[in-house]
Design an enzyme around this catalytic site. Structure first.
Site, PDB file in Angstrom:
ATOM      1  N   TYR A 123     -12.077  55.683-100.071  1.00 40.35           N
ATOM      2  CA  TYR A 123     -10.516  55.942-100.209  1.00 40.35           C
ATOM      3  C   TYR A 123      -9.927  54.652 -99.920  1.00 40.35           C
ATOM      4  O   TYR A 123     -10.298  53.856 -99.287  1.00 40.35           O
ATOM      5  CB  TYR A 123     -10.344  57.012 -99.181  1.00 40.35           C
ATOM      6  N   ASN A 173      -6.629  63.172 -98.554  1.00 32.80           N
ATOM      7  CA  ASN A 173      -6.851  63.920 -97.300  1.00 32.80           C
ATOM      8  C   ASN A 173      -7.660  62.945 -96.416  1.00 32.80           C
ATOM      9  O   ASN A 173      -6.885  62.202 -95.574  1.00 32.80           O
ATOM     10  CB  ASN A 173      -7.960  64.870 -97.835  1.00 32.80           C
ATOM     11  N   GLU A 175      -8.757  63.449 -93.335  1.00 35.26           N
ATOM     12  CA  GLU A 175      -8.453  63.668 -92.135  1.00 35.26           C
ATOM     13  C   GLU A 175      -7.625  62.262 -91.531  1.00 35.26           C
ATOM     14  O   GLU A 175      -7.599  61.971 -90.280  1.00 35.26           O
ATOM     15  CB  GLU A 175      -9.412  63.878 -91.208  1.00 35.26           C
ATOM     16  N   ASN A 232      -7.650  64.400-105.453  1.00 38.05           N
ATOM     17  CA  ASN A 232      -8.657  64.719-104.566  1.00 38.05           C
ATOM     18  C   ASN A 232      -8.747  66.187-104.313  1.00 38.05           C
ATOM     19  O   ASN A 232      -7.370  66.536-103.672  1.00 38.05           O
ATOM     20  CB  ASN A 232      -8.578  63.752-103.075  1.00 38.05           C
ATOM     21  N   GLU A 233      -9.646  67.041-104.462  1.00 31.69           N
ATOM     22  CA  GLU A 233      -9.596  68.252-104.057  1.00 31.69           C
ATOM     23  C   GLU A 233      -8.532  68.947-104.554  1.00 31.69           C
ATOM     24  O   GLU A 233      -7.744  69.585-103.488  1.00 31.69           O
ATOM     25  CB  GLU A 233      -9.980  68.492-102.477  1.00 31.69           C
ATOM     26  N   TYR A 291     -19.815  71.406 -97.842  1.00 35.82           N
ATOM     27  CA  TYR A 291     -20.172  71.001 -96.486  1.00 35.82           C
ATOM     28  C   TYR A 291     -20.938  72.472 -96.032  1.00 35.82           C
ATOM     29  O   TYR A 291     -20.369  73.136 -95.328  1.00 35.82           O
ATOM     30  CB  TYR A 291     -19.024  70.838 -95.693  1.00 35.82           C
ATOM     31  N   GLU A 322     -18.585  64.770-102.588  1.00 33.25           N
ATOM     32  CA  GLU A 322     -18.684  64.795-101.106  1.00 33.25           C
ATOM     33  C   GLU A 322     -19.660  65.812-100.473  1.00 33.25           C
ATOM     34  O   GLU A 322     -19.549  66.967-100.787  1.00 33.25           O
ATOM     35  CB  GLU A 322     -17.267  65.213-100.676  1.00 33.25           C
ATOM     36  N   TYR A 397     -18.111  61.357 -87.126  1.00 30.85           N
ATOM     37  CA  TYR A 397     -18.624  62.292 -88.298  1.00 30.85           C
ATOM     38  C   TYR A 397     -20.243  62.749 -88.260  1.00 30.85           C
ATOM     39  O   TYR A 397     -20.510  63.516 -89.252  1.00 30.85           O
ATOM     40  CB  TYR A 397     -18.182  61.872 -89.693  1.00 30.85           C
TER      41      TYR A 397
END
Length: 1035
Positions: A123, A173, A175, A232-233, A291, A322, A397
């Site tokens: 990113y 995104n 986070e 993104n998403e 995920y 991802e 992570y």
């Protein structure tokens, strides 16, 4: 010597592709007349879709392209780079998540490359490059040598021999605060992430600048970028499609010619923006996100990817943009407090440890995934208040490379997988024929059969049907081979000890000899050709048995030693063996190396650089490798006459074994000659000593600390004339408007987007006031404290699900000065700006409501945050930061001698400074962290951590989970003085005490890595930009 598997089918040297504005778009526009650009792209997409359907009906396999370059193409199986099928095994890494020097990225990228990956996905953050709309005259901040230096990030990635997938947004995104949106974007009228003209005007300068940089670094221009993601998403709708198409149009207009991708957050099931569906905003390659493991329990693998892919994007290779390398943790999500919290994922036995990779990642390959990105492989740190409210300082992570740059056993597993995938090109053209429990003699075992229709090579992916199972199961497998149906192994069993997965091959051809493996129950790690001899490495868990059958026209010469049995019959040579340590078997000019898995974890196959601009890239630049066992990390490998030169890291004294071309018998490790001896199995062996020094860490309890209060604003006479007057009455945060009060106090509308906020409210008291009402929006786990005329009123704070406090604080007569100026002081700790999944990203920070109960006084407000505004990201809102007390060289001689372990006696904020030397010699990597011993969880206090002027962590005692904070090597000084500073904020009237402070290390590594102290302007160079500081009595 290159082998058949590795032969190039494309041009060795890439050619510059034409920018679309030069030919393709111009021709289309001339032809189309009145067609709009959106309509042209729609027609082109429909034409490509129609052609793909025709090809599928005719059974014709055809590579797709963007029409702008053939350097990167694709079909329904895989990506092709210069015409060669390439498995994209990608590591997600973000340039902004290590502060300071950009040189540190060399370390990360070399660890990625050494452990099986061939690609990095990244990113870029709009917020960091455009902290204001007109940053650097609209050109943004991409300062060289810093975390903003995207060109350096790309260059270092290419130097390591890694392809890149660029993901510029505009929304990312990740986070990160605002999801990558700058704080000022929320101030615009209308929604974000739509075709809202105000939003389009906001993102266009950033996206223009970043896409031009990306275009300059595409493979077509000699760069490493092979794919570019749009948004993104993101999900389809009428307005969203127009916005998505606008991004695609901008990419192409600015010279992006490689395929454009999109990642759909619905595990690839929804088909948002798939090229196989009609509408605007169609990308070239559709991808999914998944995920599956979650945060608490081992899960069943998800078997939905293949069927979803066939339903929504059959013309594309199956792409998972991802896939969980770990999972996100939020404030307070781990109990008890300790470490980073992410140990629950990455430690041995953790939810996403190497066993997770073995089971879940191989399941993805079994479903024909050939573009696979692990999110995150290296997470780094949310330093400098860059986290979104859903995350905290550590962004470890649970990745294979931890936050302090240590490659853990997850990377060993990925090296095994990556080395197999890079040499097994037949897998990339294979079809999924069937799957289920009927392939094996045990119904407890699940098998997926993939077969290449051109070569008939097959790949059987085998695991427990219940992937959660811890059972020990033995079985045999029914396979179809060129020699007919077989039940294998013919002697013994396949063993699955709990959560294990195996890739069993049949009719697998390898090497310059074109040797056919009829089948092997031990897995292939890799193969290579050195001189004119082939080497094949097989592995299985220690103590398990293996059976490998080769096809030969005549009986070969076999030297198997005493531990391996061989039998030749009907043109088939069968080896049977038990995996224990390492065993070498010679079959004619072939060497088969048998390893138990723990030993295989120690083996490497580093690339010898080839010629040309892509000489560091496997297959397209070089096929030449050597085989080396032993080192923790091998960064580079070179052949120089009779010498193999390796660079890398050791975690102790190490026995090294290597296999290299004939005539190479010497070893140089990190530019030092090492004595070698020939083994009896055709290799050379050496012992390399690890670092023999001990580096003492300073005791923080024995260092001299200086301290001052960081709340002079408590003083009624404090001069706040340089604070911003907060007198707005209108807002574009219409979804969360002010709850009460006459003025809008949202911090973003006054140019303050992160860190601590200081509000001072002035009012002329009548003496009738009985309470102050405050509603403060601070984000999850944020908080605030309020005082009236210096008297503590109370504090409010959130947790992982609470982002706002609405309180009423009683005021007694003794707190007021009737007929005179009174001051309300509100100090807020906010935890970042929300991503768009929370209130559309338009969630204000600061005071959302204020009122005096009783009397009729009017409050006028002044506000302070970043000194100098958003562009001064390192000059945050606390007084100590504004005056530069967090910087090296600040004159603290007049401050009190006091330690943070002495504590604070009342509600408020004290600031502490100390210095220390580390004295790390050259050739040593010594990662360091700060460990905070948790106090009783009922004690409500917060600590911010500063190293050499950089804010690197936030500790919240009563919420957690993080107690250990990385002191990043990119800013930690190895040969000069370090400055460590802490702010201690008690939200309780009784004060707070830190129970303990300690410097700890992740280990000591002898290393080829070169560290140079990174210096930014210290206090002396910055003091002219800051208000003069003064000592304030401790609270």
């Amino acid at each position: 010597m290159p082998s058949k598997c590795h032969e190039r089918t494309g041009p060795k040297r890439p050619t510059r592709s034409r920018a679309p504005s030069e030919t393709h778009l111009t021709s289309l526009m001339q032809f189309s007349g009145a067609f709009s650009c959106h309509e042209i792209f729609y027609l082109v997409n429909m034409l490509f879709l129609a052609l793909q359907i025709v090809f599928l009906l005719l059974g014709v396999v055809s590579a797709n392209s963007t029409g702008l370059t053939d350097d990167v193409t694709w079909d329904s199986h895989s990506l092709l780079i210069f015409g060669q099928r390439t498995f994209i095994l990608s590591a997600e890494i973000h340039p902004s998540r290590i502060p300071g020097s950009s040189d540190i990225w060399t370390d990360i990228f070399q660890k990625v490359k050494a452990n099986g990956f061939n690609t990095v996905s990244f990113y870029t953050s709009w917020a960091l490059h455009y902290p204001t709309p007109d940053t650097n005259g609209g050109e943004g901040d991409f300062q060289q040598g810093t975390y903003r230096d995207i060109q350096s990030f790309i260059d270092k990635c290419k130097e390591a021999g890694l392809w890149m997938i660029a993901r510029p947004g505009p929304y990312i995104n990740g986070e990160t605060t605002g999801g990558g949106h700058p704080g000022w974007v929320g101030n615009i009228a209308g929604p974000l992430r739509t075709n809202n003209p105000n939003y389009t005007e906001a993102w266009t300068p950033y996206m223009t600048r970043i896409t031009k940089l990306i275009a300059e670094n595409q493979i077509t221009n000699g760069g490493p970028i092979i794919l570019v993601q749009a948004e993104n998403e993101y999900s389809e709708s009428t307005n969203n499609n127009i916005y998505m198409q606008a991004i695609i149009d901008l990419y192409r207009a600015n010279g992006v010619v490689v395929p454009i991708t999109h990642n759909d957050q619905h595990a690839g099931q929804a088909g948002n923006f798939s090229p196989d569906r009609p509408g605007l905003g169609r990308v070239n390659i559709y991808c999914g996100d998944s995920y599956p493991q979650g945060a608490n329990n081992w899960a069943q693998v998800q078997s939905i990817y293949y069927s979803a892919h066939q339903a929504v994007a059959p013309s594309n290779p199956l792409c998972l943009a991802e896939f969980g390398g770990g999972f996100l943790l939020q404030w307070g999500s781990v109990s008890p407090r300790g470490g980073t919290g992410y140990e629950k994922y990455s430690n041995f036995g953790g939810l996403t440890d190497a066993t997770f990779e073995e089971v879940f990642y191989k399941e993805n390959y079994a479903q024909t995934t050939t573009i696979f990105n692990v999110y995150m492989l290296f997470g780094g740190t949310n330093w400098g208040q860059t986290a979104a409210p859903v995350s905290y300082s550590s962004y470890d992570y649970g990745g294979g490379i931890n936050e302090n740059r240590i490659a853990n056993t997850k990377m060993n597993e990925m090296r095994l997988q990556g080395l197999f995938l890079r040499v097994s090109r037949d897998l990339l053209g294979s079809n999924l024929l069937a799957n289920g429990t009927n392939y094996t003699t045990s119904p407890l075992i699940h098998t997926a059969e993939l077969r290449n229709p051109d070569t008939d090579a097959a790949f059987y992916f085998i695991r427990h049907d219940a992937s959660t199972s811890l059972d020990l199961t033995t079985t045999q497998l029914n396979v179809t081979t060129s020699q007919g149906f077989k039940l294998i192994p013919q002697s013994g069993d396949l063993t699955f000890d709990g959560r294990q997965s195996k890739i069993i091959v049949t009719d697998y051809v390898f090497g310059i000899s074109d040797t056919r493996i009829l089948y092997s129950t031990a897995e292939i790690m890799t193969w290579t050709t050195i001189d004119d001899a082939d080497y094949l490495i097989l592995y299985a868990p220690e103590g398990q048995t293996g059976e490998t059958a080769f096809v030969f026209d005549s009986e070969p010469d076999v030297d198997a030693g005493d531990t391996v049995t061989s039998d030749f019959a009907d043109g088939i040579l069968t080896l049977n063996y038990t995996l224990q340590g390492s065993q070498f078997v010679r079959i004619n000019d072939i060497t088969v190396i048998l390893l138990d898995k723990a030993t295989a974890y120690q083996w490497h196959a580093p690339l010898i650089r080839g010629e040309g601009i892509f000489g560091d890239f496997f297959s397209v630049g070089s096929n030449e490798t050597v085989l080396v066992s032993g080192p923790y990390l091998i960064r580079t490998a070179f052949l120089d006459g009779q010498t193999l030169s390796l660079t890398g890291d050791l975690n102790g004294t190490t026995t090294v074994e290597f296999i290299a071309p004939s005539g190479v018998s010497k070893l140089r490790w990190n530019d030092q000659e090492v004595s070698t001896s020939a083994s009896d199995r055709g290799s050379y062996v050496a012992t390399i000593n690890g670092a023999s020094i001990r580096i003492p860490l300073p005791s923080l309890t024995e260092l001299k600390w200086k301290a001052s209060s960081s709340l002079p604003e408590l003083d009624l006479d404090f001069d706040d004339s340089d604070f911003v007057v907060a007198d707005l009455t209108e807002t574009n945060y219409t979804n969360l408007p002010p709850l009460y009060g006459d003025h809008v106090l949202n911090s973003q509308q006054y140019g303050f987007y992160g860190g601590n906020l200081i509000y001072r409210g002035h009012f002329n008291a009548s003496g009738q006031e009985i309470a102050v009402k405050l509603a403060v929006q601070y984000g999850f786990a944020g908080g605030y404290t309020a005082w009236s005329n210096g008297v503590f009123l109370g504090s409010g704070q959130g947790n992982s699900t609470v982002s706002l406090s609405d309180d009423s604080w009683p005021i007694s007569n003794g707190m007021l000065r009737a007929g005179a100026d009174n001051v309300l002081l509100v100090v807020q700790d906010h935890t970042g700006i929300s991503e768009t999944n929370s209130n559309g990203g338009k969630e204000p920070r600061g005071i959302r409501g204020y009122a005096l109960e009783g009397g009729n006084a009017t409050i006028t407000w002044r506000l302070q945050g970043n000194q100098g505004g958003a562009a001064k990201a390192q000059i945050r809102g606390l007084y100590a930061e504004r005056i530069g007390a967090h910087l090296p060289g600040y004159p603290d001689g007049s401050w009190s001698d006091a330690s943070p372990l002495d504590g604070i006696k009342s509600a408020g904020i004290n600031f502490y400074r100390t210095t220390f030397n580390l004295a790390v010699p050259d050739g040593v990597d010594f990662p360091v962290r700060l460990s905070i011993t948790p106090s009783d969880i009922t004690s409500n206090f917060r600590v911010q951590i500063y190293l050499n002027g950089w804010q690197v962590g936030k500790y919240i005692n009563n919420i957690g989970p993080q107690t250990v904070f990385v002191l990043p090597a990119s800013i930690l000084r190895k040969s000069s003085l370090n400055t460590l500073a802490l702010s201690l904020w008690s939200l309780d009237g009784s004060g707070a005490t830190i129970a303990g402070l300690e410097l700890v290390s992740d280990g000591l590594f002898s290393s080829s890595l070169s560290f140079e102290d990174y210096s930014v302007p210290d206090y002396d160079q910055q003091k002219g930009l800051r208000p003069a500081g003064k000592y304030v009595d401790l609270l």
